[in-house]
Design a protein around this motif. Sequence first.
Motif, PDB file in Angstrom:
ATOM      1  N   LYS A  24       0.832  -1.195   0.000  1.00 30.45           N
ATOM      2  CA  LYS A  24       0.000   0.000   0.000  1.00 30.45           C
ATOM      3  C   LYS A  24       0.871   1.250   0.000  1.00 30.45           C
ATOM      4  N   ILE A  25       0.338   2.318  -0.553  1.00 30.19           N
ATOM      5  CA  ILE A  25       1.072   3.580  -0.678  1.00 30.19           C
ATOM      6  C   ILE A  25       0.214   4.723  -0.152  1.00 30.19           C
ATOM      7  N   THR A  26       0.869   5.630   0.552  1.00 28.44           N
ATOM      8  CA  THR A  26       0.269   6.922   0.882  1.00 28.44           C
ATOM      9  C   THR A  26       1.139   8.002   0.249  1.00 28.44           C
ATOM     10  N   TYR A  27       0.508   8.960  -0.388  1.00 30.00           N
ATOM     11  CA  TYR A  27       1.301  10.031  -0.986  1.00 30.00           C
ATOM     12  C   TYR A  27       0.621  11.373  -0.781  1.00 30.00           C
ATOM     13  N   ARG A  28       1.418  12.423  -0.896  1.00 31.30           N
ATOM     14  CA  ARG A  28       0.899  13.792  -0.833  1.00 31.30           C
ATOM     15  C   ARG A  28       0.939  14.384  -2.225  1.00 31.30           C
ATOM     16  N   ILE A  29      -0.013  15.255  -2.509  1.00 27.40           N
ATOM     17  CA  ILE A  29      -0.099  15.816  -3.844  1.00 27.40           C
ATOM     18  C   ILE A  29      -0.369  17.307  -3.776  1.00 27.40           C
ATOM     19  N   SER A  30       0.230  18.028  -4.697  1.00 26.99           N
ATOM     20  CA  SER A  30      -0.066  19.443  -4.903  1.00 26.99           C
ATOM     21  C   SER A  30      -0.812  19.552  -6.226  1.00 26.99           C
ATOM     22  N   ASP A  31      -2.115  19.817  -6.137  1.00 29.03           N
ATOM     23  CA  ASP A  31      -2.917  19.922  -7.358  1.00 29.03           C
ATOM     24  C   ASP A  31      -2.449  21.085  -8.226  1.00 29.03           C
ATOM     25  N   ALA A  32      -2.013  22.169  -7.579  1.00 30.66           N
ATOM     26  CA  ALA A  32      -1.575  23.338  -8.348  1.00 30.66           C
ATOM     27  C   ALA A  32      -0.360  23.017  -9.211  1.00 30.66           C
ATOM     28  N   ILE A  38       5.463  10.027  -2.634  1.00 31.66           N
ATOM     29  CA  ILE A  38       5.166   8.958  -1.679  1.00 31.66           C
ATOM     30  C   ILE A  38       5.727   9.349  -0.317  1.00 31.66           C
ATOM     31  N   ILE A  39       4.906   9.215   0.721  1.00 30.30           N
ATOM     32  CA  ILE A  39       5.354   9.558   2.067  1.00 30.30           C
ATOM     33  C   ILE A  39       5.284   8.368   3.026  1.00 30.30           C
ATOM     34  N   ALA A  40       4.659   7.245   2.585  1.00 24.61           N
ATOM     35  CA  ALA A  40       4.582   6.046   3.417  1.00 24.61           C
ATOM     36  C   ALA A  40       4.187   4.871   2.533  1.00 24.61           C
ATOM     37  N   ASP A  64      -2.184  17.866   0.645  1.00 27.75           N
ATOM     38  CA  ASP A  64      -3.265  16.896   0.738  1.00 27.75           C
ATOM     39  C   ASP A  64      -2.687  15.477   0.684  1.00 27.75           C
ATOM     40  N   THR A  65      -3.173  14.612   1.591  1.00 25.96           N
ATOM     41  CA  THR A  65      -2.697  13.239   1.679  1.00 25.96           C
ATOM     42  C   THR A  65      -3.696  12.291   1.027  1.00 25.96           C
TER      43      THR A  65
END
Length: 428
Positions: A24-32, A38-40, A64-65
Motif C-alpha cells: 500500500k502507498i500513501t502520498y501527498r499531492i499538490s494539485d496546483a 510517496i510519504i509512506a 493533501d494526503t
Amino acid sequence: MKRLLLLVPHNAASRIRNGGSWGKITYRISDADNVGAIIALSIGNGPVIPTPLEPKNHFLCSGDTCSGQLWYRADPDLHAMWWNARRLNKACQLEAFKNCIAGGWRNPPSTGSYLALTFSPDAPAKFPDVDITEFAAWLVTAEGVTPVAVEVQSSKVGMAQLSATWPTKTMSEISVLVIGLGSIGGAAAHALAEYGVGTLRLLDPDRLLAHNLVRHVGPPEGVGRLKVDVIKQQLAALRADTVVETHPWDVIESAHLVRGLLLSVDLVLCAADGVAARRVVSHLARRAKKDAVLACVLADGSFGEVIRLRPWHDHGCLVCRRATLADKGGIDPEPGLDAGYGTGTTHRPMTAVGGDLHLLGRLAAKTAVATVLERRGHTDQKLPGEHLLLALRPEIGWAPPFDLTRNGETRWLPHTPPRPGCPTCEPA
C-alpha cells in the motif's frame, strides 16, 4: 496541463527493492503543481511505514494526503508498455496491465481511479537500447491505465553525484577565505560552493542595503543583515556540502586576525572594494605563503580584472605588478577604486550591471579552484596566465594592456617579477 509527476524518495524505493510483490502507498499531492510524492508504504498487508521526503522543507512535506494507493512488482514488458504509451500519449488496456502484475491485484472502482507504482528490476537490462526504468507509475481506471511520470530520488545527493567526473573528495578538503561579499564576492562564494569547496570563510563587515539589491545575489528579505550572514543562509539552503564560517571584519582594521585565518585556508579570494584592501590582502597572502585571487571592475564597470598572485620568488605582488605595468607605458587603472561605484569620476557613472559582476565573480572562483587543484596535481586545471582582463563595456583610449575594444573580449597576461626593495616580496 502538465502530466502528473510522482516523486519516490530513495528510502521508499529501497523498501520496495528489498522484498515483497505488492503493498500500500500513501502520498501527498499538490494539485496546483500536479505533482505528488510517496510519504509512506507497506509490504503486503503489513504496517504502512513513513518514507519521509527530503529535504525536510520540501514543498510536498505539507499538502493533501491520499492513502489507499498501491505498488506492484511487475513483468519487464509492462515497463516497455509504459515507455511506449508515454511516447505515444495514450492509455494501455487494463487487462494487459493486470496480466503483468506479480500479485496483490486490486480492481479499480467503476468510477474514479487509483495511483499505482510498479517495480521491475529486470526491465533496464531487458531493454538496454531505450530508457526503460525499474520504476513506473500509472493511473488505473476501469477504462484503461494511463502512464504517469515518475522520478526516483537517489540516495547519493549533493556533490557526491559528480564524483565520477569531478574531484569531489579533493574539493571537499579545500578551504577558501573570501574577503568582500559584495556583488562580485557574493557571486564568487556561490560559485565556489557549486564547485564543491568544503569550507568557505567569509569576511566582510558591511550589511546588505536596499541599493545593493540591483547587483547583489542577496534577496530583498535580507536587507539589513550582514552580507556574510545572507550568503551563509543562502548556501545552507542550496549547497549543504559546504561548511560556511562568517567573520564580520574589515580586512584592514582586522589584519592581525586575518593573518591567523590565512593559516587555515588553501587560498584567499579578495573582491573587496578599494585599493588599500587589495594591497593588504596581497601583502598578507604573500607573507602567509598562500595563493591569492583578486577580482574587481575598472573604469566604473567597463572592464573586469582577475589577478592571481603566487607566493613564489619570481612572482611580484600587486604593487609590483602595477608598477611594472606603468613602466611599460600602461596607466594605473586603480586611482578611483577607493571611491564607491560611480563616484570615482563625476562625469562617468557606474555602468556595471549585476550579471557582469556575477560573471566576474564566477571567473574569480574558477581561477581559485583551478589554482588549488593544479597545486594538488590536477594538470588539466592549468590556466593560460596570471592576470585576466575582460571587456564588459569597453571604452576606446585605454593604454595597453587595457586596450580591449570588443565586448566580451578577454586577455591573459603573464606574471611580473618582484620589484627591488618591495617590502611585501622581499623575505621578512
